[in-house]
Motif scaffolding. Structure first.
Motif, short mmCIF file in Angstrom:
data_model
loop_
_atom_site.label_atom_id
_atom_site.label_comp_id
_atom_site.label_asym_id
_atom_site.label_seq_id
_atom_site.Cartn_x
_atom_site.Cartn_y
_atom_site.Cartn_z
N ASN A 191 -20.59 -45.60 -24.99
CA ASN A 191 -20.62 -46.56 -23.87
C ASN A 191 -21.94 -46.42 -23.12
N GLY A 192 -22.13 -47.26 -22.12
CA GLY A 192 -23.39 -47.27 -21.39
C GLY A 192 -23.55 -46.08 -20.46
N THR A 193 -22.44 -45.62 -19.91
CA THR A 193 -22.50 -44.48 -18.99
C THR A 193 -22.99 -43.23 -19.72
N THR B 271 -26.39 -50.68 -7.28
CA THR B 271 -26.15 -50.57 -8.72
C THR B 271 -24.68 -50.22 -8.93
N PHE B 272 -24.28 -50.25 -10.19
CA PHE B 272 -22.92 -49.84 -10.53
C PHE B 272 -22.86 -48.31 -10.48
N ALA C 70 -21.84 -46.06 -12.33
CA ALA C 70 -22.17 -45.29 -13.54
C ALA C 70 -23.60 -44.75 -13.49
N VAL D 228 -33.12 -49.46 -12.28
CA VAL D 228 -31.97 -50.28 -12.71
C VAL D 228 -32.38 -51.75 -12.65
N ASP E 200 -32.19 -48.42 -16.63
CA ASP E 200 -30.79 -48.83 -16.83
C ASP E 200 -30.82 -50.35 -17.08
N ALA F 52 -28.37 -52.13 -18.51
CA ALA F 52 -27.02 -52.59 -18.83
C ALA F 52 -26.81 -54.07 -18.52
N SER G 78 -25.64 -51.18 -22.14
CA SER G 78 -24.18 -51.12 -22.19
C SER G 78 -23.67 -52.33 -22.96
N PHE G 79 -22.61 -52.11 -23.72
CA PHE G 79 -21.98 -53.22 -24.47
C PHE G 79 -20.51 -53.36 -24.09
N PHE G 80 -20.22 -53.13 -22.83
CA PHE G 80 -18.88 -53.38 -22.28
C PHE G 80 -18.57 -54.86 -22.48
N LYS H 255 -20.74 -57.55 -20.74
CA LYS H 255 -22.20 -57.46 -20.78
C LYS H 255 -22.79 -58.55 -21.70
N GLU I 197 -16.54 -51.40 -26.09
CA GLU I 197 -17.23 -50.39 -25.30
C GLU I 197 -18.40 -49.95 -26.17
N GLY I 198 -19.53 -49.65 -25.56
CA GLY I 198 -20.65 -49.19 -26.38
C GLY I 198 -21.91 -49.05 -25.56
N PHE J 238 -21.79 -55.34 -6.17
CA PHE J 238 -21.41 -53.93 -6.09
C PHE J 238 -21.45 -53.46 -4.64
C1 LIG Z 1 -22.05 -51.64 -16.99
C2 LIG Z 1 -23.06 -50.78 -16.36
C3 LIG Z 1 -23.20 -49.43 -16.69
C4 LIG Z 1 -22.19 -48.68 -17.49
O1 LIG Z 1 -21.93 -49.11 -18.76
P1 LIG Z 1 -20.53 -48.80 -19.45
O2 LIG Z 1 -20.78 -49.26 -20.85
O3 LIG Z 1 -19.50 -49.62 -18.75
O4 LIG Z 1 -20.25 -47.36 -19.38
C5 LIG Z 1 -24.26 -48.74 -16.14
N1 LIG Z 1 -25.12 -49.31 -15.30
C6 LIG Z 1 -25.01 -50.60 -14.93
C7 LIG Z 1 -26.01 -51.17 -13.99
C8 LIG Z 1 -23.96 -51.38 -15.43
O5 LIG Z 1 -23.85 -52.65 -15.05
#
Ligand SMILES: *Cc1c(COP(=O)(O)O)cnc(C)c1O
Length: 489
Positions: free
Chosen positions: A172-174, A198-199, A201, A244, A270, A272, A294-296, A299, A305-306, A430
């Motif tokens: 996942n992206g985190t 930012t998010f 994560a 970010v 970042d 994502a 991130s491939f939630f 996204k 998830e990725g 956010f």
């Molecule tokens: C979605 C997101 C992440 C985390 O990615 P996940 O794949 O959900 O773990 C990190 N940073 C930002 C800015 C995001 O939007």
């Protein structure tokens, strides 16, 4: 879109043939045409049902029961005109029409769809390429874990699309962010500068390493980390900057690069929310030391998830691969671990979906841009809504369409609630990091810009399945709600 061919019923057809056509388009209606494609009438599944109940046979000709004076529209009519036609018909007859034939000089060319029970989710992916085929290949070949061709091919697609020498996929992206920070040797005693908007994560990934995040304010016009604020917050402990690229936008990378160079700092990008965006012709994720994606499900590209880490540095690539795989030595003895690693590997099944998505990346980006343009057209005259500034050096992408409410007379909460009532799923930005109890000790000073943007920002639904008509309806609802709130306050 269902092809118009799936609606066309020959004038000599019988009810069973009409039913087959109606079944094939799934829209409950067929268009009866002659050999020159001229529209003679329409027939709905309800018409067929009622005909059979009143004694017709499935071998009866469609001509006997079709509606010979259907509501039609011309190709040059606007979305607004089509919707007005449907509404007028509903007021007069009580019947809601959801599919309208579009004609030119009587010949049928297309159809106009006005969904009943319209609902606009905040984001939904389109998985209509090779996703299912590749996933089935994983199952059929038994390669469902983290070995298999798709992991390599998906990484390769990033290497090629974004001109990055190395790509390391993650679950996942985190964990992509945590893997990047770990590979850069960031740990206890180090400080990493991060924007407040930012998010969570982004900051959590720093905290997992034991390092101290330093939360700083953002730029007013881009909503990204402010280079000026980075400079104000440098210390002897600063080890990295987390840039970010928020809401599709790009950070001011030249300034950030020069700060990093002067102070010997790493840059983690970042990406994502900004896959495919560019700074001066360089893709985000390839500018700093490591770029994380991130491939939630919501996204730009999804694998369920990725995540992914890009780097130009072969040693960082090796280090990330090793840490991703339990820290297992890649050349010494098997099962010999010389660092404490993680299991952050992506599965072949995630990568199968990702590869299929990357095959459609230009269509995905085009569709997102089209969605954003339709919003801009629809909201052009809404004085209380503004977007991020577009900078000549920063080529932003559309992730979730993002606007700021600029009037303090309009309550964002009320705006969101009223649109939710209409089936439109909109989201606030956010919550700024520096105002949350668990993070506020990491903010050395207030972040008024992040606070104001976070308080006024909204994301509008950005689903890849939206038609222009869907977005027209969303923007009309937005304007109605704004007017409603303005006049009531
Ligand atoms: C979605 C997101 C992440 C985390 O990615 P996940 O794949 O959900 O773990 C990190 N940073 C930002 C800015 C995001 O939007």
């Amino acid at each position: 879109m269902t092809s118009i061919k799936n609606f066309l019923i020959n004038e000599d057809a019988v009810l069973s043939q009409a039913m087959e056509k109606i079944d094939s388009n799934g829209k409950g209606i067929g268009f009866v045409v002659n050999a020159s494609n001229n529209l003679l009438g329409t027939i709905t599944d309800g018409d067929v049902r009622r005909a059979i109940l009143s004694g017709k046979k499935i071998s009866s000709p469609v001509d006997e029961i079709m509606n010979k004076t259907p509501l039609v529209t011309q190709q040059n009519q606007s979305i607004e005109e089509c919707i007005n036609l449907i509404n007028k018909h509903q007021n007069e007859t009580g019947i809601t029409i959801s599919i309208l034939p579009i004609t030119i000089n009587g010949a049928i060319v297309d159809y106009f769809e006005y969904k009943t029970n319209f609902h606009a989710p905040i984001a939904s992916p389109v998985l209509s390429g090779n996703e299912l085929k590749y996933l089935s290949e994983c199952i059929h070949t038994n390669w469902i874990s983290s070995q298999g061709r798709f992991v390599k091919d998906f990484e390769q697609s990033f290497i090629e699309n974004y001109s990055s020498p190395y790509a390391v996929s993650t679950m996942n992206g985190t964990v992509a962010l945590h893997l990047a920070a770990s590979a850069l040797g960031i740990g206890p005693g180090d400080e990493v500068i991060i924007p407040s908007l930012t998010f969570a994560a982004s900051i959590n990934a720093i905290l997992y390493t034991g390092a101290t995040p330093i939360i700083v304010d953002i730029e007013e016009d881009s909503w990204c980390i402010s280079p000026e604020e980075i400079c104000k917050n440098l210390s002897s402990k600063t080890k990295a900057i987390m840039a970010v690229h928020i809401y599709g936008q790009v950070c001011e990378m030249d300034d950030i690069l020069s700060i990093a160079k002067k102070n010997n700092l790493f840059i983690i990008e970042d990406c994502a929310e900004s896959q495919g965006a560019k700074y001066k012709n360089n893709f985000v994720g390839t500018i700093g030391d490591i770029g994380c994606f991130s491939f939630f499900g919501n996204k730009i590209v999804t694998t369920g998830e990725g995540g992914m880490c890009l780097t130009k540095n072969s040693q960082l690539n090796e280090k990330m691969r090793k840490l991703r795989d339990h820290g297992m030595s890649r050349d010494a003895r098997l099962y010999y671990h010389d660092v404490i690693g993680f299991n952050y590997r992506m599965t072949n099944m995630q990568a199968a979906v990702g590869l299929a998505q990357m095959e459609q990346i230009s269509q995905i980006q085009n569709k997102r841009n089209r969605i954003e343009r339709q919003y801009q057209l629809g909201l052009a005259e809404s004085s209380n809504l503004i977007q991020q500034i577009k900078f000549p050096n920063r080529e932003k992408v559309c992730w979730l369409v993002s606007y700021l409410l600029t009037s303090n007379k309009i309550s964002r909460q009320e705006f969101i609630a009223k649109l939710k009532e209409k089936g439109i799923d909109i989201r606030p930005f956010f919550f700024p990091l520096h105002l949350m109890d668990i993070y506020k000790k990491f903010a050395p000073s207030s972040c008024p810009v992040a606070e104001s943007i976070a308080n006024n920002g909204i994301n509008f639904p950005t689903s890849l399945s939206f038609s222009d008509v869907d977005i027209y309806r969303i923007t009309s609802a937005i304007k109605d709600v704004l007017n409603e709130i303005r006049t009531s306050s």
